[in-house]
Motif scaffolding. Structure first.
Motif, PDB file in Angstrom:
ATOM      1  N   TRP A   1       0.939  -0.942  -0.229  1.00 55.57           N
ATOM      2  CA  TRP A   1       0.312  -0.306  -0.317  1.00 55.57           C
ATOM      3  C   TRP A   1       0.751   1.299  -0.198  1.00 55.57           C
ATOM      4  N   ALA A   2       1.959   1.149   0.779  1.00 54.34           N
ATOM      5  CA  ALA A   2       2.602   2.117   1.056  1.00 54.34           C
ATOM      6  C   ALA A   2       3.400   2.567  -0.198  1.00 54.34           C
ATOM      7  N   SER A   3       3.446   1.282  -0.964  1.00 57.86           N
ATOM      8  CA  SER A   3       4.559   1.792  -2.284  1.00 57.86           C
ATOM      9  C   SER A   3       4.710   3.069  -2.867  1.00 57.86           C
ATOM     10  N   GLY A   4       5.433   4.255  -3.589  1.00 54.42           N
ATOM     11  CA  GLY A   4       5.236   5.115  -3.833  1.00 54.42           C
ATOM     12  C   GLY A   4       4.336   6.095  -3.686  1.00 54.42           C
ATOM     13  N   LYS A   5       4.550   6.144  -2.270  1.00 56.84           N
ATOM     14  CA  LYS A   5       3.341   7.366  -0.843  1.00 56.84           C
ATOM     15  C   LYS A   5       4.967   8.369  -0.110  1.00 56.84           C
ATOM     16  N   SER A   6       5.062   9.180  -0.906  1.00 56.82           N
ATOM     17  CA  SER A   6       5.910   9.171  -0.120  1.00 56.82           C
ATOM     18  C   SER A   6       6.032  10.378   1.077  1.00 56.82           C
ATOM     19  N   ASN A   7       5.015  10.589   1.164  1.00 55.05           N
ATOM     20  CA  ASN A   7       4.699  11.466   2.931  1.00 55.05           C
ATOM     21  C   ASN A   7       5.173   9.962   3.654  1.00 55.05           C
ATOM     22  N   VAL A   8       4.606   8.262   3.352  1.00 53.09           N
ATOM     23  CA  VAL A   8       4.601   7.656   3.735  1.00 53.09           C
ATOM     24  C   VAL A   8       5.403   6.708   5.295  1.00 53.09           C
ATOM     25  N   THR A   9       5.795   6.980   5.835  1.00 55.18           N
ATOM     26  CA  THR A   9       7.227   5.786   6.509  1.00 55.18           C
ATOM     27  C   THR A   9       6.370   4.954   7.574  1.00 55.18           C
ATOM     28  N   VAL A  10       7.139   3.814   7.141  1.00 61.34           N
ATOM     29  CA  VAL A  10       6.331   2.534   8.124  1.00 61.34           C
ATOM     30  C   VAL A  10       7.410   2.161   8.846  1.00 61.34           C
ATOM     31  N   VAL A  11       6.621   1.551   9.426  1.00 60.79           N
ATOM     32  CA  VAL A  11       7.575   1.522  10.724  1.00 60.79           C
ATOM     33  C   VAL A  11       7.172  -0.315  11.097  1.00 60.79           C
ATOM     34  N   GLU A  12       7.707  -1.478  10.802  1.00 62.55           N
ATOM     35  CA  GLU A  12       7.970  -2.361  11.933  1.00 62.55           C
ATOM     36  C   GLU A  12       7.617  -2.509  13.313  1.00 62.55           C
ATOM     37  N   GLY A  13       7.071  -2.889  14.235  1.00 67.72           N
ATOM     38  CA  GLY A  13       7.463  -3.315  15.138  1.00 67.72           C
ATOM     39  C   GLY A  13       6.324  -3.415  16.360  1.00 67.72           C
ATOM     40  N   ASP A  14       6.384  -2.955  17.667  1.00 68.49           N
ATOM     41  CA  ASP A  14       5.633  -2.503  18.743  1.00 68.49           C
ATOM     42  C   ASP A  14       5.404  -1.607  18.299  1.00 68.49           C
ATOM     43  N   TRP A  15       4.778  -0.872  19.055  1.00 71.60           N
ATOM     44  CA  TRP A  15       4.443   1.210  18.939  1.00 71.60           C
ATOM     45  C   TRP A  15       4.951   0.507  20.292  1.00 71.60           C
ATOM     46  N   ASN A  16       4.999   0.313  21.611  1.00 69.51           N
ATOM     47  CA  ASN A  16       5.024   0.091  22.626  1.00 69.51           C
ATOM     48  C   ASN A  16       6.478   0.599  22.633  1.00 69.51           C
ATOM     49  N   THR A  17       7.353  -0.116  21.821  1.00 77.70           N
ATOM     50  CA  THR A  17       8.729  -0.171  22.376  1.00 77.70           C
ATOM     51  C   THR A  17       9.568   0.434  20.997  1.00 77.70           C
ATOM     52  N   VAL A  18       8.654   0.285  19.884  1.00 78.76           N
ATOM     53  CA  VAL A  18       9.523   0.784  18.017  1.00 78.76           C
ATOM     54  C   VAL A  18      10.799   1.716  19.048  1.00 78.76           C
ATOM     55  N   ASN A  19      11.925   2.049  18.425  1.00 74.45           N
ATOM     56  CA  ASN A  19      12.767   3.477  18.514  1.00 74.45           C
ATOM     57  C   ASN A  19      12.893   4.275  17.065  1.00 74.45           C
ATOM     58  N   GLY A  20      12.875   5.545  17.206  1.00 75.47           N
ATOM     59  CA  GLY A  20      13.565   6.236  15.977  1.00 75.47           C
ATOM     60  C   GLY A  20      11.627   7.074  15.542  1.00 75.47           C
ATOM     61  N   LEU A  21      10.809   7.174  16.478  1.00 78.04           N
ATOM     62  CA  LEU A  21       9.701   8.010  16.496  1.00 78.04           C
ATOM     63  C   LEU A  21       9.833   9.351  16.753  1.00 78.04           C
ATOM     64  N   SER A  22       9.129  10.211  15.924  1.00 74.51           N
ATOM     65  CA  SER A  22       9.128  11.458  15.845  1.00 74.51           C
ATOM     66  C   SER A  22       8.104  11.765  17.346  1.00 74.51           C
ATOM     67  N   THR A  23       8.423  13.340  17.086  1.00 71.54           N
ATOM     68  CA  THR A  23       6.310  13.647  17.662  1.00 71.54           C
ATOM     69  C   THR A  23       5.468  14.710  16.880  1.00 71.54           C
ATOM     70  N   TYR A  24       4.379  14.366  17.474  1.00 72.80           N
ATOM     71  CA  TYR A  24       3.143  14.236  16.098  1.00 72.80           C
ATOM     72  C   TYR A  24       2.295  15.519  16.381  1.00 72.80           C
ATOM     73  N   ASP A  25       1.661  15.530  15.698  1.00 74.20           N
ATOM     74  CA  ASP A  25      -0.171  16.590  15.566  1.00 74.20           C
ATOM     75  C   ASP A  25      -1.061  15.812  15.623  1.00 74.20           C
ATOM     76  N   GLY A  26      -0.930  14.898  15.067  1.00 75.17           N
ATOM     77  CA  GLY A  26      -2.449  13.550  15.654  1.00 75.17           C
ATOM     78  C   GLY A  26      -1.512  12.568  15.589  1.00 75.17           C
ATOM     79  N   ILE A  27      -2.769  11.357  16.207  1.00 77.49           N
ATOM     80  CA  ILE A  27      -1.933   9.999  16.583  1.00 77.49           C
ATOM     81  C   ILE A  27      -3.124   9.404  17.278  1.00 77.49           C
TER      82      ILE A  27
END
Length: 184
Positions: free
Chosen positions: A85-111
Protein backbone atom coordinates in the motif's frame (compact mmCIF):
# COMPACT_ATOMS: atom_id res chain seq x y z
CA UNK A 1 0.54 -16.91 21.95
CA UNK A 2 0.73 -13.28 20.95
CA UNK A 3 -1.56 -12.04 18.17
CA UNK A 4 1.44 -11.11 16.00
CA UNK A 5 2.21 -14.84 15.65
CA UNK A 6 -1.29 -15.85 14.49
CA UNK A 7 -2.21 -16.47 10.86
CA UNK A 8 -4.84 -14.19 9.36
CA UNK A 9 -7.37 -14.60 6.56
CA UNK A 10 -8.20 -11.53 4.48
CA UNK A 11 -11.32 -10.78 2.45
CA UNK A 12 -12.80 -7.59 1.02
CA UNK A 13 -14.96 -7.19 4.12
CA UNK A 14 -12.85 -8.39 7.05
CA UNK A 15 -9.68 -9.78 8.55
CA UNK A 16 -10.07 -12.92 10.67
CA UNK A 17 -7.61 -14.43 13.15
CA UNK A 18 -7.48 -18.08 12.05
CA UNK A 19 -6.52 -19.44 15.47
CA UNK A 20 -9.56 -17.98 17.25
CA UNK A 21 -12.00 -17.12 14.47
CA UNK A 22 -12.10 -13.56 15.84
CA UNK A 23 -12.64 -10.69 13.45
CA UNK A 24 -9.71 -8.31 13.64
CA UNK A 25 -11.28 -5.59 11.49
CA UNK A 26 -14.35 -5.25 9.29
CA UNK A 27 -15.31 -2.93 6.44
CA UNK A 28 -18.38 -1.58 8.30
CA UNK A 29 -15.88 0.41 10.42
CA UNK A 30 -15.27 2.81 7.49
CA UNK A 31 -17.35 5.70 8.96
CA UNK A 32 -15.35 5.42 12.20
CA UNK A 33 -12.05 5.43 10.31
CA UNK A 34 -13.11 8.41 8.21
CA UNK A 35 -14.06 10.52 11.25
CA UNK A 36 -10.91 9.42 13.11
CA UNK A 37 -8.74 10.52 10.17
CA UNK A 38 -10.55 13.85 9.88
CA UNK A 39 -10.01 14.49 13.58
CA UNK A 40 -6.31 13.61 13.84
CA UNK A 41 -5.45 15.32 10.54
CA UNK A 42 -6.92 18.74 11.29
CA UNK A 43 -3.49 20.40 11.23
CA UNK A 44 -2.45 18.64 7.97
CA UNK A 45 0.84 18.02 9.82
CA UNK A 46 2.65 14.90 10.96
CA UNK A 47 0.38 11.94 11.72
CA UNK A 48 1.12 8.70 13.59
CA UNK A 49 -1.14 5.73 12.91
CA UNK A 50 -0.70 2.66 15.09
CA UNK A 51 -2.20 -0.45 13.49
CA UNK A 52 -2.82 -0.60 9.72
CA UNK A 53 -5.49 -3.32 9.65
CA UNK A 54 -7.33 -3.19 6.32
CA UNK A 55 -5.84 0.23 5.49
CA UNK A 56 -9.20 1.97 5.75
CA UNK A 57 -8.02 4.76 8.06
CA UNK A 58 -4.72 5.03 6.19
CA UNK A 59 -6.63 5.79 2.98
CA UNK A 60 -8.63 8.48 4.76
CA UNK A 61 -5.47 9.97 6.30
CA UNK A 62 -3.84 10.14 2.87
CA UNK A 63 -6.94 11.92 1.51
CA UNK A 64 -6.30 14.70 4.05
CA UNK A 65 -3.02 15.70 2.32
CA UNK A 66 -0.92 15.53 5.47
CA UNK A 67 2.77 16.44 5.69
CA UNK A 68 3.84 13.00 6.90
CA UNK A 69 2.14 9.74 7.80
CA UNK A 70 4.00 7.24 9.97
CA UNK A 71 2.39 3.82 10.38
CA UNK A 72 3.51 1.34 13.03
CA UNK A 73 2.47 -2.29 12.49
CA UNK A 74 3.49 -5.51 14.25
CA UNK A 75 1.76 -8.32 12.34
CA UNK A 76 3.90 -9.79 9.50
CA UNK A 77 0.98 -10.48 7.14
CA UNK A 78 -0.39 -6.97 7.62
CA UNK A 79 3.11 -5.48 7.24
CA UNK A 80 3.35 -7.15 3.83
CA UNK A 81 0.06 -5.54 2.76
CA UNK A 82 1.09 -2.22 4.32
CA UNK A 83 4.37 -2.14 2.38
CA UNK A 84 2.49 -2.76 -0.87
CA UNK A 85 0.00 0.00 0.00
CA UNK A 86 2.79 2.45 0.96
CA UNK A 87 4.80 1.92 -2.21
CA UNK A 88 5.05 5.20 -4.10
CA UNK A 89 3.62 7.31 -1.27
CA UNK A 90 6.49 9.71 -0.49
CA UNK A 91 5.00 11.00 2.75
CA UNK A 92 4.51 7.52 4.30
CA UNK A 93 6.99 5.88 6.65
CA UNK A 94 6.41 2.27 7.69
CA UNK A 95 7.74 1.22 11.08
CA UNK A 96 7.70 -2.51 11.79
CA UNK A 97 7.31 -3.59 15.39
CA UNK A 98 5.51 -2.95 18.63
CA UNK A 99 4.48 0.71 18.96
CA UNK A 100 5.32 0.57 22.65
CA UNK A 101 8.98 -0.33 22.10
CA UNK A 102 10.02 0.83 18.60
CA UNK A 103 12.79 3.39 18.36
CA UNK A 104 13.05 6.44 16.15
CA UNK A 105 9.52 7.81 16.41
CA UNK A 106 9.25 11.59 16.41
CA UNK A 107 6.46 13.79 17.78
CA UNK A 108 3.16 14.19 15.97
CA UNK A 109 0.27 16.56 15.36
CA UNK A 110 -2.20 13.66 15.29
CA UNK A 111 -2.15 10.14 16.72
CA UNK A 112 -4.55 7.30 15.97
CA UNK A 113 -4.40 3.91 17.73
CA UNK A 114 -6.39 0.90 16.52
CA UNK A 115 -4.71 -2.36 17.43
CA UNK A 116 -6.07 -5.85 17.98
CA UNK A 117 -5.00 -8.09 20.86
CA UNK A 118 -2.66 -5.40 22.13
CA UNK A 119 -0.77 -6.39 25.26
CA UNK A 120 0.40 -2.78 25.81
CA UNK A 121 -3.01 -1.08 25.63
CA UNK A 122 -2.68 0.34 29.15
CA UNK A 123 0.51 2.20 28.19
CA UNK A 124 -1.16 4.26 25.48
CA UNK A 125 -1.76 7.46 27.49
CA UNK A 126 1.89 7.68 28.55
CA UNK A 127 3.09 6.88 25.04
CA UNK A 128 0.73 9.33 23.32
CA UNK A 129 1.52 12.13 25.73
CA UNK A 130 5.25 11.67 25.04
CA UNK A 131 4.78 11.54 21.24
CA UNK A 132 2.28 14.38 20.87
CA UNK A 133 3.16 17.92 19.89
CA UNK A 134 1.40 20.71 21.73
CA UNK A 135 -2.18 20.90 20.48
CA UNK A 136 -2.06 17.37 19.03
CA UNK A 137 -5.28 15.53 18.32
CA UNK A 138 -5.46 11.93 19.57
CA UNK A 139 -8.06 9.22 19.11
CA UNK A 140 -8.15 5.47 19.61
CA UNK A 141 -10.50 2.54 19.06
CA UNK A 142 -13.20 2.68 21.73
CA UNK A 143 -14.29 -0.89 22.40
CA UNK A 144 -17.18 0.27 24.56
CA UNK A 145 -20.70 1.32 23.61
CA UNK A 146 -20.52 4.47 25.68
CA UNK A 147 -18.28 7.45 26.34
CA UNK A 148 -15.94 5.85 28.86
CA UNK A 149 -12.55 7.60 29.36
CA UNK A 150 -10.68 4.31 29.15
CA UNK A 151 -7.18 5.78 29.18
CA UNK A 152 -7.91 8.45 31.83
CA UNK A 153 -6.85 11.37 29.67
CA UNK A 154 -7.27 14.67 31.52
CA UNK A 155 -9.66 15.97 28.91
CA UNK A 156 -11.58 13.80 26.47
CA UNK A 157 -14.81 14.32 24.57
CA UNK A 158 -16.70 11.90 22.38
CA UNK A 159 -18.21 12.28 18.93
CA UNK A 160 -21.19 10.06 18.21
CA UNK A 161 -20.89 8.34 14.82
CA UNK A 162 -23.74 6.43 13.18
CA UNK A 163 -22.67 2.92 12.16
CA UNK A 164 -24.28 -0.21 10.78
CA UNK A 165 -22.19 -2.97 12.31
CA UNK A 166 -22.27 -6.52 11.10
CA UNK A 167 -22.24 -9.39 13.53
CA UNK A 168 -18.82 -9.41 15.18
CA UNK A 169 -17.10 -10.51 18.34
CA UNK A 170 -15.34 -7.32 19.41
CA UNK A 171 -18.03 -4.72 20.04
CA UNK A 172 -21.64 -4.97 21.09
CA UNK A 173 -23.97 -4.45 18.17
CA UNK A 174 -25.26 -0.88 18.32
CA UNK A 175 -26.01 1.82 15.79
CA UNK A 176 -23.66 4.36 17.38
CA UNK A 177 -19.95 4.48 18.01
CA UNK A 178 -18.41 6.95 20.45
CA UNK A 179 -15.13 8.24 19.04
CA UNK A 180 -12.77 9.55 21.74
CA UNK A 181 -11.32 12.99 21.04
CA UNK A 182 -8.30 14.10 23.04
CA UNK A 183 -6.44 17.36 22.49
CA UNK A 184 -3.13 17.96 24.24
Amino acid sequence: MAFKDNTLTFSDTKIVDDSTGAEVMMSWEAPIMEKSAEYVCQSKGDILEIGFGMGICADYIQAQNVNSHTIVEIHPQIIERLNTWASGKSNVTVVEGDWNTVNGLSTYDGIFLDTFGDENWNNFKTFATAKAKSGAKITYWNNFTDNRNEHSFDSVSFEEIAVTPESNNYIELVDKYYMPKVEL
